[in-house]
Design a protein around this motif. Structure first.
Motif, PDB file in Angstrom:
ATOM      1  N   MET A 308      -0.061  13.748   0.203  1.00  0.00           N
ATOM      2  CA  MET A 308      -1.470  14.108   0.382  1.00  0.00           C
ATOM      3  C   MET A 308      -2.406  13.186  -0.392  1.00  0.00           C
ATOM      4  O   MET A 308      -3.598  13.094  -0.058  1.00  0.00           O
ATOM      5  CB  MET A 308      -1.694  15.565  -0.036  1.00  0.00           C
ATOM      6  N   ASN A 309      -1.889  12.502  -1.412  1.00  0.00           N
ATOM      7  CA  ASN A 309      -2.716  11.515  -2.110  1.00  0.00           C
ATOM      8  C   ASN A 309      -3.053  10.352  -1.182  1.00  0.00           C
ATOM      9  O   ASN A 309      -4.155   9.792  -1.227  1.00  0.00           O
ATOM     10  CB  ASN A 309      -1.993  10.987  -3.356  1.00  0.00           C
ATOM     11  N   LEU A 310      -2.090  10.006  -0.319  1.00  0.00           N
ATOM     12  CA  LEU A 310      -2.324   8.947   0.671  1.00  0.00           C
ATOM     13  C   LEU A 310      -3.368   9.414   1.690  1.00  0.00           C
ATOM     14  O   LEU A 310      -4.211   8.627   2.136  1.00  0.00           O
ATOM     15  CB  LEU A 310      -1.005   8.608   1.368  1.00  0.00           C
ATOM     16  N   TYR A 311      -3.287  10.668   2.046  1.00  0.00           N
ATOM     17  CA  TYR A 311      -4.257  11.239   2.989  1.00  0.00           C
ATOM     18  C   TYR A 311      -5.667  11.238   2.386  1.00  0.00           C
ATOM     19  O   TYR A 311      -6.660  10.889   3.060  1.00  0.00           O
ATOM     20  CB  TYR A 311      -3.836  12.659   3.351  1.00  0.00           C
ATOM     21  N   LYS A 312      -5.749  11.603   1.119  1.00  0.00           N
ATOM     22  CA  LYS A 312      -7.045  11.583   0.431  1.00  0.00           C
ATOM     23  C   LYS A 312      -7.606  10.174   0.381  1.00  0.00           C
ATOM     24  O   LYS A 312      -8.806   9.957   0.599  1.00  0.00           O
ATOM     25  CB  LYS A 312      -6.881  12.142  -0.985  1.00  0.00           C
TER      26      LYS A 312
END
Length: 319
Positions: A308-312
């Protein structure tokens, strides 16, 4: 271990042939006979099993798909079907089985393991949705196929000042959409792991249009909504000229990338080592560029998690 088998099951993925090659040659290197099961679990139940030699896997490392073929089987989900498979394996004197595939393939390997037949799972799926490994065989190749398509679509979107919706595969995992969207500079990425707000998306597109942006790329994972349905929703919120591209099965084909060939070679060889060590009921994977193995039954009890850090980051860079 004197004889081992190898089969591919479920959806094909680029790099499966490289994994089969690794299993065959690693086995023969250790004086083990290797048998290929033709047509997945359906072929196993029918006894479609052939001995593989070094030459059987020559010139296949660069080929997409699987030369052992693949099929889905409802019958193998039953105890009776699984017993048929085990009987065929025993008939050929096979002591252990390497199963290359995704979630459904692992469930078949788990069932055989629970009935006392040693199996090792090798993650082969473009969806990248197998717990216990950072990457699955075929994901990198599919990702590059999608990125190439997005790059080409962007040229047309720019020329005609249009918004393009690109629907990609991934089942219920958003890895392909996220990685391809980030690498392709998409303005919006829709993934199953997070809900989307159509009003917010429309407002961001309008804001971009107001500052002079003439085109946009929206990447939609198939597990969220169909590209056509999303385009219809977008049309209700904006008056932008929108087109839809559904990439479909083109994502599963093609020559595997160098990354997938190396990954498949390492995982396939490690699977053979585990069988030699007498460790059935395992699955292999890659964590921090290191080979790992874990209990295949426990693995199926876990959920695949998206970064989810990549998504953010993708949201921050698409302003």
């Amino acid at each position: 271990m004197k004889r081992i088998g190898v089969l591919t099951s479920g959806g094909d993925a680029p790099g499966m042939n490289a994994a089969i090659r690794a299993v065959v040659r690693k086995g023969i290197f250790h004086d083990i006979e290797v048998y290929g099961v033709i047509g997945g679990y359906a072929g196993l139940m029918k006894g479609k099993i052939e001995k593989l030699e070094l030459g059987s896997v020559g010139d296949i490392i660069h080929r997409g798909g699987t030369f052992l073929y693949s099929a889905r089987s409802e019958e193998f989900k039953t105890k009776e079907g699984q017993q048929k498979g085990i009987e065929q394996l025993k008939k050929f004197g096979i002591d252990g089985l390497v199963v290359i595939g995704g979630d459904g393939s692992y469930r078949g390997a788990k069932a055989l393991t629970e009935q006392g037949f040693p199996c090792v799972g090798v993650p082969g799926t473009i969806d990248n949705d197998i717990p216990g490994t950072e990457f699955t065989i075929g994901f990198d190749t599919a990702l590059n196929t999608v990125i190439d398509a997005i790059d080409k679509i962007r040229d047309t979107a720019s020329s005609h000042e249009r918004t393009f919706v690109v629907e990609v595969m991934g089942r219920n995992a958003g890895d392909i959409a996220l990685w391809a969207g980030l690498a392709g500079g998409a303005e919006t990425i829709l993934i199953p792991e997070d809900h989307y707000d159509m009003t917010d998306i429309a407002n961001r597109l309008k804001k971009g249009h107001e500052r002079g942006k003439k085109h946009s790329i929206i990447v939609v994972a198939e597990g969220v909504v169909s590209g056509y349905e999303f385009a219809k929703q977008l049309k209700e919120e904006t008056d932008f000229d929108t087109r839809v591209t559904v990439l479909g099965h083109v994502q599963r084909g093609g020559s595997p990338t160098a990354f997938d060939r190396v990954l498949a070679s390492r995982l396939g060889a490690r699977a053979v080592e585990l069988l030699i060590e007498g460790k059935g009921g395992r699955a292999v994977g890659m964590e921090k560029n290191q080979l790992v193995d874990y209990d295949i039954i426990e693995a199926l009890g876990k959920e695949h998690t998206l970064d989810m850090n990549l998504y953010k980051l993708s949201q921050e860079l698409s302003i």
